[in-house]
Design a protein around this motif. Structure first.
Motif, mmCIF file in Angstrom:
data_model
loop_
_atom_site.group_PDB
_atom_site.id
_atom_site.type_symbol
_atom_site.label_atom_id
_atom_site.label_comp_id
_atom_site.label_asym_id
_atom_site.label_seq_id
_atom_site.Cartn_x
_atom_site.Cartn_y
_atom_site.Cartn_z
ATOM 1 N N GLY A 68 33.662 39.565 -0.398
ATOM 2 C CA GLY A 68 31.981 38.291 0.547
ATOM 3 C C GLY A 68 32.193 37.816 1.416
ATOM 4 N N ASP A 69 31.047 37.177 2.339
ATOM 5 C CA ASP A 69 31.297 36.803 3.342
ATOM 6 C C ASP A 69 32.401 34.959 2.739
ATOM 7 N N ALA A 70 32.041 34.569 1.003
ATOM 8 C CA ALA A 70 32.770 33.346 0.627
ATOM 9 C C ALA A 70 32.977 33.465 -0.020
ATOM 10 N N ILE A 119 27.509 46.868 -4.898
ATOM 11 C CA ILE A 119 27.218 44.816 -3.498
ATOM 12 C C ILE A 119 26.964 44.623 -2.579
ATOM 13 N N LEU A 120 28.257 45.415 -2.082
ATOM 14 C CA LEU A 120 28.968 44.797 -1.043
ATOM 15 C C LEU A 120 27.812 46.083 -0.124
ATOM 16 N N ASN A 143 21.400 43.438 5.325
ATOM 17 C CA ASN A 143 21.865 42.877 6.082
ATOM 18 C C ASN A 143 21.549 41.060 4.664
ATOM 19 N N LEU A 144 21.969 41.275 3.439
ATOM 20 C CA LEU A 144 22.276 39.939 3.789
ATOM 21 C C LEU A 144 23.495 39.324 2.682
ATOM 22 N N PHE A 145 23.847 38.268 2.894
ATOM 23 C CA PHE A 145 25.317 37.739 2.526
ATOM 24 C C PHE A 145 25.106 37.861 1.555
#
Ligand SMILES: Cc1ncc(COP(=O)(O)O)c(C=O)c1O
Length: 376
Positions: free
Chosen positions: A178-180, A146-147, A154-156
Protein backbone atom coordinates in the motif's frame (compact mmCIF):
# COMPACT_ATOMS: atom_id res chain seq x y z
CA UNK A 1 -13.65 -15.80 40.16
CA UNK A 2 -12.22 -19.30 40.32
CA UNK A 3 -9.55 -19.88 37.65
CA UNK A 4 -9.72 -23.19 35.79
CA UNK A 5 -6.75 -25.50 36.08
CA UNK A 6 -5.35 -24.63 32.62
CA UNK A 7 -3.65 -27.43 30.72
CA UNK A 8 -3.30 -25.67 27.35
CA UNK A 9 -3.23 -21.91 27.48
CA UNK A 10 -3.88 -19.33 24.80
CA UNK A 11 -1.53 -16.82 26.45
CA UNK A 12 2.19 -17.53 26.40
CA UNK A 13 4.04 -14.43 27.59
CA UNK A 14 5.35 -15.93 30.85
CA UNK A 15 6.82 -18.75 28.77
CA UNK A 16 8.33 -16.38 26.20
CA UNK A 17 9.99 -14.11 28.73
CA UNK A 18 10.79 -16.55 31.53
CA UNK A 19 14.54 -16.04 30.91
CA UNK A 20 14.63 -12.27 30.38
CA UNK A 21 18.39 -11.77 30.86
CA UNK A 22 19.18 -10.88 27.23
CA UNK A 23 16.44 -8.22 27.29
CA UNK A 24 17.46 -6.84 30.69
CA UNK A 25 21.11 -6.51 29.70
CA UNK A 26 20.09 -4.38 26.72
CA UNK A 27 17.79 -2.21 28.87
CA UNK A 28 20.62 -1.72 31.40
CA UNK A 29 22.93 -0.61 28.62
CA UNK A 30 20.37 1.96 27.36
CA UNK A 31 19.71 3.21 30.91
CA UNK A 32 23.42 3.80 31.46
CA UNK A 33 23.50 5.95 28.32
CA UNK A 34 20.20 7.70 29.13
CA UNK A 35 19.30 7.29 25.46
CA UNK A 36 15.54 6.88 25.90
CA UNK A 37 13.88 8.99 23.19
CA UNK A 38 14.50 8.25 19.48
CA UNK A 39 17.77 6.68 20.64
CA UNK A 40 20.29 4.52 18.81
CA UNK A 41 18.35 1.24 19.20
CA UNK A 42 15.16 2.89 17.92
CA UNK A 43 16.96 4.14 14.81
CA UNK A 44 18.71 0.80 14.29
CA UNK A 45 15.46 -1.12 14.68
CA UNK A 46 13.72 1.00 12.04
CA UNK A 47 16.48 0.20 9.54
CA UNK A 48 16.44 -3.47 10.52
CA UNK A 49 12.66 -3.74 10.13
CA UNK A 50 12.63 -2.02 6.75
CA UNK A 51 15.48 -4.20 5.46
CA UNK A 52 14.02 -7.46 6.74
CA UNK A 53 10.66 -6.88 5.10
CA UNK A 54 11.97 -5.31 1.90
CA UNK A 55 10.35 -1.90 2.44
CA UNK A 56 12.13 1.41 1.93
CA UNK A 57 11.13 3.16 5.17
CA UNK A 58 10.07 2.09 8.66
CA UNK A 59 9.01 4.72 11.20
CA UNK A 60 8.66 3.65 14.83
CA UNK A 61 5.57 4.95 16.64
CA UNK A 62 3.82 4.56 19.99
CA UNK A 63 1.42 1.77 18.98
CA UNK A 64 -0.36 0.17 16.03
CA UNK A 65 -3.40 2.43 16.32
CA UNK A 66 -1.18 5.50 15.96
CA UNK A 67 0.57 3.85 13.01
CA UNK A 68 -2.78 3.90 11.18
CA UNK A 69 -3.97 7.25 12.55
CA UNK A 70 -0.74 9.07 11.66
CA UNK A 71 -0.72 7.51 8.18
CA UNK A 72 -4.24 8.84 7.57
CA UNK A 73 -3.25 12.30 8.81
CA UNK A 74 -0.04 12.41 6.79
CA UNK A 75 -1.94 11.36 3.64
CA UNK A 76 -4.37 14.24 4.20
CA UNK A 77 -7.41 12.12 5.03
CA UNK A 78 -9.83 14.37 6.86
CA UNK A 79 -13.38 15.10 7.94
CA UNK A 80 -15.91 14.38 5.21
CA UNK A 81 -13.78 11.60 3.70
CA UNK A 82 -14.82 7.95 3.69
CA UNK A 83 -12.43 5.10 4.34
CA UNK A 84 -13.42 1.52 3.53
CA UNK A 85 -12.36 -1.27 5.87
CA UNK A 86 -13.48 -4.62 7.27
CA UNK A 87 -16.09 -4.87 10.06
CA UNK A 88 -14.41 -7.93 11.64
CA UNK A 89 -11.15 -6.32 12.78
CA UNK A 90 -10.00 -5.25 16.21
CA UNK A 91 -11.81 -2.00 17.00
CA UNK A 92 -8.58 0.02 16.48
CA UNK A 93 -8.88 -0.07 12.68
CA UNK A 94 -12.19 1.79 12.57
CA UNK A 95 -11.19 3.80 15.64
CA UNK A 96 -8.13 5.20 13.88
CA UNK A 97 -10.22 6.13 10.82
CA UNK A 98 -12.83 7.88 12.96
CA UNK A 99 -10.36 9.72 15.21
CA UNK A 100 -8.54 10.96 12.10
CA UNK A 101 -11.88 12.63 11.26
CA UNK A 102 -13.05 10.33 8.46
CA UNK A 103 -16.10 8.07 8.28
CA UNK A 104 -15.47 4.33 8.50
CA UNK A 105 -17.35 2.47 5.76
CA UNK A 106 -17.45 -1.30 6.00
CA UNK A 107 -17.27 -4.01 3.36
CA UNK A 108 -17.91 -7.69 4.14
CA UNK A 109 -15.18 -10.31 4.36
CA UNK A 110 -14.43 -13.72 2.83
CA UNK A 111 -14.03 -17.16 4.35
CA UNK A 112 -10.33 -16.38 5.05
CA UNK A 113 -11.48 -13.43 7.26
CA UNK A 114 -10.02 -10.77 4.94
CA UNK A 115 -11.94 -8.02 3.14
CA UNK A 116 -13.78 -9.06 -0.03
CA UNK A 117 -12.50 -6.94 -2.97
CA UNK A 118 -15.90 -7.14 -4.71
CA UNK A 119 -17.60 -5.75 -1.61
CA UNK A 120 -14.97 -2.98 -1.45
CA UNK A 121 -15.74 -1.88 -4.99
CA UNK A 122 -19.48 -1.76 -4.21
CA UNK A 123 -18.85 0.44 -1.14
CA UNK A 124 -17.05 3.19 -3.07
CA UNK A 125 -18.75 6.59 -3.25
CA UNK A 126 -17.62 10.04 -4.41
CA UNK A 127 -16.34 10.64 -0.85
CA UNK A 128 -14.12 7.55 -0.63
CA UNK A 129 -10.44 8.42 -0.15
CA UNK A 130 -8.83 5.20 1.01
CA UNK A 131 -9.10 1.45 1.53
CA UNK A 132 -7.74 -0.21 4.67
CA UNK A 133 -7.40 -3.96 4.13
CA UNK A 134 -6.67 -5.82 7.38
CA UNK A 135 -4.26 -8.76 7.31
CA UNK A 136 -6.31 -10.43 10.00
CA UNK A 137 -5.08 -13.31 12.19
CA UNK A 138 -1.87 -13.44 10.12
CA UNK A 139 -3.71 -14.04 6.80
CA UNK A 140 -2.85 -11.57 4.03
CA UNK A 141 -5.69 -9.64 2.45
CA UNK A 142 -5.98 -10.13 -1.31
CA UNK A 143 -3.79 -7.17 -2.24
CA UNK A 144 -3.71 -7.27 -6.07
CA UNK A 145 -7.48 -6.89 -6.62
CA UNK A 146 -7.54 -4.25 -3.87
CA UNK A 147 -4.65 -2.30 -5.43
CA UNK A 148 -6.34 -2.56 -8.80
CA UNK A 149 -9.58 -1.07 -7.41
CA UNK A 150 -7.59 1.67 -5.65
CA UNK A 151 -5.78 2.56 -8.85
CA UNK A 152 -8.96 2.73 -10.91
CA UNK A 153 -10.70 4.95 -8.34
CA UNK A 154 -7.64 6.97 -7.31
CA UNK A 155 -7.70 5.85 -3.66
CA UNK A 156 -4.98 5.42 -1.05
CA UNK A 157 -4.34 1.95 0.36
CA UNK A 158 -3.21 1.75 3.99
CA UNK A 159 -2.59 -1.82 5.11
CA UNK A 160 -3.55 -2.73 8.67
CA UNK A 161 -0.74 -5.20 9.25
CA UNK A 162 -0.95 -4.98 13.06
CA UNK A 163 -1.25 -8.77 13.39
CA UNK A 164 0.99 -9.65 10.49
CA UNK A 165 4.73 -8.87 10.74
CA UNK A 166 6.39 -11.33 8.30
CA UNK A 167 3.22 -12.44 6.45
CA UNK A 168 3.79 -12.89 2.70
CA UNK A 169 1.59 -12.33 -0.34
CA UNK A 170 2.96 -13.34 -3.72
CA UNK A 171 6.40 -13.84 -2.12
CA UNK A 172 6.53 -10.25 -0.85
CA UNK A 173 6.03 -9.15 2.74
CA UNK A 174 2.81 -7.35 3.61
CA UNK A 175 3.39 -3.73 4.51
CA UNK A 176 5.10 -3.21 1.16
CA UNK A 177 1.97 -3.08 -1.04
CA UNK A 178 0.00 0.00 0.00
CA UNK A 179 0.87 3.68 0.28
CA UNK A 180 1.58 2.94 3.94
CA UNK A 181 1.06 0.16 6.48
CA UNK A 182 0.65 0.01 10.24
CA UNK A 183 2.15 -2.72 12.45
CA UNK A 184 1.62 -3.34 16.16
CA UNK A 185 4.11 -4.66 18.71
CA UNK A 186 1.46 -5.15 21.41
CA UNK A 187 2.32 -8.08 23.72
CA UNK A 188 -0.06 -10.38 21.83
CA UNK A 189 1.41 -9.74 18.42
CA UNK A 190 4.05 -11.84 16.67
CA UNK A 191 6.76 -9.19 17.18
CA UNK A 192 5.80 -8.34 20.74
CA UNK A 193 7.27 -6.02 23.31
CA UNK A 194 6.87 -5.12 26.99
CA UNK A 195 4.12 -2.56 26.51
CA UNK A 196 2.98 -0.62 23.46
CA UNK A 197 4.77 0.08 20.21
CA UNK A 198 4.17 0.15 16.48
CA UNK A 199 5.70 0.76 13.08
CA UNK A 200 4.64 2.51 9.91
CA UNK A 201 6.15 1.27 6.67
CA UNK A 202 6.11 2.99 3.29
CA UNK A 203 8.04 3.02 0.04
CA UNK A 204 7.23 6.70 -0.47
CA UNK A 205 10.18 8.98 0.48
CA UNK A 206 8.12 12.18 0.88
CA UNK A 207 5.47 10.41 2.97
CA UNK A 208 8.17 8.87 5.20
CA UNK A 209 9.62 12.30 5.84
CA UNK A 210 6.18 13.69 6.68
CA UNK A 211 5.45 10.76 9.01
CA UNK A 212 8.67 11.35 10.95
CA UNK A 213 7.39 14.87 11.60
CA UNK A 214 3.86 13.68 12.41
CA UNK A 215 5.13 11.34 15.14
CA UNK A 216 7.40 13.94 16.73
CA UNK A 217 5.44 17.21 17.21
CA UNK A 218 6.19 18.36 13.65
CA UNK A 219 9.71 19.18 14.81
CA UNK A 220 12.22 19.82 12.02
CA UNK A 221 14.98 20.08 14.59
CA UNK A 222 15.17 20.66 18.33
CA UNK A 223 13.58 24.13 18.16
CA UNK A 224 11.69 24.55 14.88
CA UNK A 225 8.19 23.21 14.22
CA UNK A 226 6.85 22.92 10.69
CA UNK A 227 3.26 22.01 11.62
CA UNK A 228 1.37 21.08 14.79
CA UNK A 229 1.39 17.33 15.19
CA UNK A 230 1.46 14.44 17.64
CA UNK A 231 3.89 12.79 19.99
CA UNK A 232 3.95 9.07 19.21
CA UNK A 233 7.44 7.59 19.22
CA UNK A 234 8.65 4.04 19.68
CA UNK A 235 10.68 4.08 22.93
CA UNK A 236 14.34 3.13 22.59
CA UNK A 237 13.91 0.43 25.25
CA UNK A 238 10.91 -1.08 23.48
CA UNK A 239 12.75 -0.97 20.14
CA UNK A 240 15.62 -2.91 21.71
CA UNK A 241 13.18 -5.55 22.95
CA UNK A 242 11.45 -5.66 19.56
CA UNK A 243 14.78 -6.15 17.81
CA UNK A 244 15.54 -9.28 19.87
CA UNK A 245 12.03 -10.67 19.28
CA UNK A 246 12.29 -9.87 15.56
CA UNK A 247 15.48 -11.94 15.36
CA UNK A 248 13.43 -14.92 16.58
CA UNK A 249 10.40 -14.36 14.34
CA UNK A 250 11.20 -17.03 11.73
CA UNK A 251 11.61 -19.77 14.33
CA UNK A 252 8.40 -18.72 16.09
CA UNK A 253 6.30 -18.53 12.94
CA UNK A 254 7.69 -21.86 11.72
CA UNK A 255 6.58 -23.52 14.99
CA UNK A 256 3.14 -21.93 14.67
CA UNK A 257 2.86 -23.18 11.08
CA UNK A 258 3.69 -26.70 12.29
CA UNK A 259 1.04 -26.42 15.00
CA UNK A 260 -1.50 -25.21 12.43
CA UNK A 261 -0.68 -28.07 10.08
CA UNK A 262 -1.21 -30.55 12.91
CA UNK A 263 -4.54 -28.93 13.83
CA UNK A 264 -5.61 -28.99 10.15
CA UNK A 265 -4.76 -32.68 9.94
CA UNK A 266 -6.36 -33.73 13.23
CA UNK A 267 -9.56 -31.72 12.73
CA UNK A 268 -10.11 -32.38 9.02
CA UNK A 269 -12.52 -35.30 9.62
CA UNK A 270 -14.88 -33.03 11.61
CA UNK A 271 -15.84 -30.88 8.60
CA UNK A 272 -18.50 -29.39 8.32
CA UNK A 273 -19.31 -29.53 12.06
CA UNK A 274 -15.93 -27.94 12.71
CA UNK A 275 -14.99 -25.77 9.76
CA UNK A 276 -11.39 -24.80 9.03
CA UNK A 277 -11.53 -21.73 6.78
CA UNK A 278 -9.66 -21.88 3.49
CA UNK A 279 -6.41 -19.96 3.31
CA UNK A 280 -5.89 -20.18 -0.45
CA UNK A 281 -8.54 -17.81 -1.76
CA UNK A 282 -5.93 -15.54 -3.35
CA UNK A 283 -4.75 -16.31 -6.86
CA UNK A 284 -1.11 -15.88 -5.81
CA UNK A 285 0.89 -17.84 -3.21
CA UNK A 286 0.45 -16.65 0.38
CA UNK A 287 2.34 -17.32 3.61
CA UNK A 288 0.16 -16.82 6.68
CA UNK A 289 1.83 -16.74 10.10
CA UNK A 290 -0.99 -18.01 12.35
CA UNK A 291 -1.08 -15.09 14.75
CA UNK A 292 -4.38 -16.78 15.63
CA UNK A 293 -5.79 -20.18 14.65
CA UNK A 294 -9.53 -19.76 14.25
CA UNK A 295 -12.03 -22.54 13.52
CA UNK A 296 -15.80 -22.19 13.09
CA UNK A 297 -18.66 -24.14 14.66
CA UNK A 298 -22.38 -23.53 15.10
CA UNK A 299 -21.89 -24.46 18.77
CA UNK A 300 -19.40 -21.72 19.58
CA UNK A 301 -20.34 -21.03 23.21
CA UNK A 302 -20.87 -24.71 24.02
CA UNK A 303 -17.48 -25.70 22.58
CA UNK A 304 -15.64 -22.93 24.43
CA UNK A 305 -17.29 -24.01 27.70
CA UNK A 306 -16.49 -27.65 27.03
CA UNK A 307 -12.85 -26.83 26.28
CA UNK A 308 -12.60 -24.68 29.40
CA UNK A 309 -13.76 -27.63 31.49
CA UNK A 310 -10.92 -29.64 29.94
CA UNK A 311 -8.43 -26.89 30.89
CA UNK A 312 -8.15 -25.52 27.34
CA UNK A 313 -8.24 -21.76 26.88
CA UNK A 314 -10.27 -20.80 23.77
CA UNK A 315 -11.52 -17.32 22.88
CA UNK A 316 -13.50 -15.41 20.24
CA UNK A 317 -11.87 -12.77 18.02
CA UNK A 318 -14.07 -10.81 17.83
CA UNK A 319 -17.54 -11.54 19.23
CA UNK A 320 -19.12 -8.18 18.29
CA UNK A 321 -18.51 -6.94 14.72
CA UNK A 322 -17.45 -3.30 14.65
CA UNK A 323 -20.57 -2.10 12.79
CA UNK A 324 -22.71 -3.43 15.66
CA UNK A 325 -20.69 -1.75 18.44
CA UNK A 326 -22.21 1.13 20.36
CA UNK A 327 -19.39 3.35 19.05
CA UNK A 328 -20.57 2.72 15.47
CA UNK A 329 -24.25 3.61 16.03
CA UNK A 330 -23.89 6.97 14.29
CA UNK A 331 -22.85 5.18 11.09
CA UNK A 332 -26.34 3.71 10.78
CA UNK A 333 -25.48 0.06 10.16
CA UNK A 334 -27.70 -2.76 11.37
CA UNK A 335 -27.54 -6.51 11.95
CA UNK A 336 -27.68 -8.29 8.61
CA UNK A 337 -25.57 -5.72 6.74
CA UNK A 338 -22.45 -7.93 6.66
CA UNK A 339 -23.69 -11.52 6.79
CA UNK A 340 -20.32 -13.27 6.38
CA UNK A 341 -18.68 -11.25 9.14
CA UNK A 342 -21.71 -11.66 11.42
CA UNK A 343 -21.86 -15.41 10.89
CA UNK A 344 -18.14 -15.67 11.66
CA UNK A 345 -18.60 -13.68 14.88
CA UNK A 346 -21.22 -16.21 15.99
CA UNK A 347 -19.22 -19.29 15.02
CA UNK A 348 -15.51 -18.50 15.45
CA UNK A 349 -13.40 -20.18 18.12
CA UNK A 350 -9.73 -19.25 18.54
CA UNK A 351 -7.61 -22.20 19.66
CA UNK A 352 -4.19 -21.93 21.34
CA UNK A 353 -1.51 -21.85 18.60
CA UNK A 354 1.60 -20.30 20.18
CA UNK A 355 5.16 -21.43 19.55
CA UNK A 356 5.61 -23.07 22.96
CA UNK A 357 2.91 -25.70 22.45
CA UNK A 358 4.04 -29.30 22.04
CA UNK A 359 2.42 -31.73 19.59
CA UNK A 360 0.89 -33.49 22.62
CA UNK A 361 -0.92 -30.23 23.52
CA UNK A 362 -2.45 -30.00 20.03
CA UNK A 363 -3.45 -33.69 20.23
CA UNK A 364 -5.08 -32.99 23.61
CA UNK A 365 -7.08 -30.05 22.20
CA UNK A 366 -8.17 -32.02 19.12
CA UNK A 367 -9.18 -35.05 21.18
CA UNK A 368 -11.34 -32.74 23.31
CA UNK A 369 -12.97 -31.27 20.18
CA UNK A 370 -13.65 -34.79 18.85
CA UNK A 371 -15.18 -35.73 22.19
CA UNK A 372 -17.38 -32.63 22.04
CA UNK A 373 -18.54 -33.48 18.53
CA UNK A 374 -19.44 -37.04 19.56
CA UNK A 375 -21.47 -35.76 22.52
CA UNK A 376 -23.24 -32.95 20.63
C1 LIG B 1 -6.04 -5.56 13.41
C2 LIG B 1 -5.47 -4.59 14.41
N1 LIG B 1 -5.39 -3.29 14.08
C3 LIG B 1 -4.87 -2.39 14.93
C4 LIG B 1 -4.42 -2.77 16.17
C5 LIG B 1 -3.91 -1.71 17.09
O1 LIG B 1 -2.62 -1.94 17.58
P1 LIG B 1 -2.21 -1.37 19.01
O2 LIG B 1 -2.87 -2.21 20.06
O3 LIG B 1 -0.72 -1.54 19.02
O4 LIG B 1 -2.61 0.05 19.06
C6 LIG B 1 -4.49 -4.11 16.56
C7 LIG B 1 -3.99 -4.63 17.84
O5 LIG B 1 -4.24 -4.35 18.91
C8 LIG B 1 -5.04 -5.05 15.67
O6 LIG B 1 -5.15 -6.33 16.00
Amino acid sequence: MEQPNWKVRYVYLTEQFKNPERFLLKIQEIAKRGDFTLGQEARDFELEYAKKFGIKHAIGVGNGTDALFLSFRALGIKEGDEVITAPNSFIATAGAIATAGARPVFADVRDDYTIDPEAVEKAITSKTRAIVPVHLFGNPADMYPILDIAKRHNLFVIEDAAQSSSVMYDNKYVGSFGDAAGFSFHPQKIVNIWGDGGMITTNNDALAEKLRLWRNHGLKNRDEVIFFAHNSRLDTIQAAIASIVLSEVEGNTEKRAQNAALYDQLLSDLEPKVHIPKRDLCKVPVKPIYTLYVIQTEQQKELIKFLKNQGIEALVHYPIPIHLQEAAKYLGYKKGDFPVCEKQAETMVTLPIHQYLKPKDIHYVCEAIHQFCIQN
